[in-house]
Design a protein around this motif. Structure first.
Motif, PDB file in Angstrom:
ATOM      1  N   PHE A 236       4.705  29.110  57.102  1.00 19.21           N
ATOM      2  CA  PHE A 236       4.270  27.797  56.623  1.00 19.21           C
ATOM      3  C   PHE A 236       2.877  27.881  55.999  1.00 19.21           C
ATOM      4  N   SER A 237       2.595  28.957  55.307  1.00 22.23           N
ATOM      5  CA  SER A 237       1.239  29.173  54.789  1.00 22.23           C
ATOM      6  C   SER A 237       0.793  28.044  53.863  1.00 22.23           C
ATOM      7  N   LEU A 238       1.683  27.579  52.977  1.00 24.60           N
ATOM      8  CA  LEU A 238       1.315  26.503  52.060  1.00 24.60           C
ATOM      9  C   LEU A 238       1.074  25.202  52.811  1.00 24.60           C
ATOM     10  N   MET A 239       1.976  24.865  53.734  1.00 25.63           N
ATOM     11  CA  MET A 239       1.820  23.635  54.504  1.00 25.63           C
ATOM     12  C   MET A 239       0.565  23.676  55.365  1.00 25.63           C
ATOM     13  N   LYS A 240       0.246  24.843  55.895  1.00 28.55           N
ATOM     14  CA  LYS A 240      -0.955  24.960  56.721  1.00 28.55           C
ATOM     15  C   LYS A 240      -2.206  24.700  55.902  1.00 28.55           C
ATOM     16  N   ARG A 241      -2.195  25.169  54.655  1.00 30.71           N
ATOM     17  CA  ARG A 241      -3.356  24.928  53.793  1.00 30.71           C
ATOM     18  C   ARG A 241      -3.457  23.458  53.397  1.00 30.71           C
ATOM     19  N   LEU A 242      -2.308  22.805  53.223  1.00 25.24           N
ATOM     20  CA  LEU A 242      -2.311  21.407  52.801  1.00 25.24           C
ATOM     21  C   LEU A 242      -2.633  20.456  53.950  1.00 25.24           C
ATOM     22  N   THR A 243      -2.073  20.722  55.124  1.00 27.00           N
ATOM     23  CA  THR A 243      -2.282  19.813  56.252  1.00 27.00           C
ATOM     24  C   THR A 243      -3.602  20.066  56.963  1.00 27.00           C
TER      25      THR A 243
END
Length: 248
Positions: A36-43
């Protein structure tokens, strides 16, 4: 490179691609959670795998809705709506089956997203039909009432089948007469993930699982308001909050 080696590499590539397609169409439960690398950066929040999976399902459904709205505005053929719906259902099925061991309770999520996706697909396909035969605006009003009734019927079914007025949490902090409890995303109780402050009760310790009554708030979902049981099991809030021992 000889002809034989070239053909062998082509065969390997075709076999590998076929295996990936089979794995996507007929998924089995994975041993590792997805990245979830992208979601972790966004959230930018320390969410658990369960929360990230729930967030992924929500984002996918919203994108599916926007895609359908765009196709209606562009007046594309219903075949396009059906094709996009089929692709979305395949992705939804893959996500739910591949990661079922990482959901705290997968069945309510499976029922909810399959059900609401089916209602959505039927609603958009039905609208294209109404648009072809409608001779007055009352056709659209009537159809909106039908869609609203279908959504309410599914909502009633889901709440009757899976809905509950309680959830589980993990005690993370005790301050006098109040405690801070971490609660996972719980679609059955309609509770959003996060930390909640509630009144303290006896036998509380940091790390213990508690059962909490939730209270519905209009347009805001449900909120944990009171502890009704304490389970004598210490565990991190990054794991399932389902109790593993009897309550005191």
């Amino acid at each position: 490179m000889g002809l034989e080696d070239f053909l062998y590499r082509i065969g390997e590539s075709v076999y590998s691609a076929g295996a990936k397609v089979r794995g996507f169409l007929f998924p089995t439960s994975g041993e590792r959670p997805p990245n979830f690398s992208l979601m972790k950066r966004l959230t930018k929040k320390p969410l658990t795998v369960h929360e990230f999976l729930s967030l992924r399902l929500q984002v996918a459904f919203l994108l599916y809705l926007f895609a359908n709205l765009a196709m209606l505005l562009l007046r594309l053929s219903p075949i396009w709506i059906a094709a996009v719906g089929a692709a979305y259902v395949v992705y939804l099925r893959y996500t739910l089956l591949k990661n079922r061991d990482f959901f705290i309770d997968p069945q309510p999520y499976r029922t909810f997203y399959y059900g609401i996706s089916a209602v959505t697909l039927a609603a958009f396909l039905g609208y294209t039909l109404v648009r072809r035969v409608a001779t007055s605006v009352y056709y659209y009003y009537g159809y909106l009432l039908v869609v609203f009734a279908a959504v309410m019927a599914f909502r009633w079914y889901f709440k009757e089948r899976y809905g509950r007025d309680y959830t589980y949490g993990v005690v993370e902090e005790i301050k006098g007469d109040v405690v801070r409890v971490f609660v996972h995303d719980d679609i059955a109780a309609n509770v959003k993930p996060g930390h909640y402050w509630v009144d303290a009760v006896e036998d509380l310790e940091v790390g213990r699982v508690v059962k909490l009554v939730v209270e519905d708030r209009k347009l805001k979902g449900a909120v944990p308001v009171r502890i009704i049981e304490v389970y004598l099991t210490d565990q991190s809030s990054q794991t399932s909050t389902e109790p593993k021992e009897e309550a005191e």
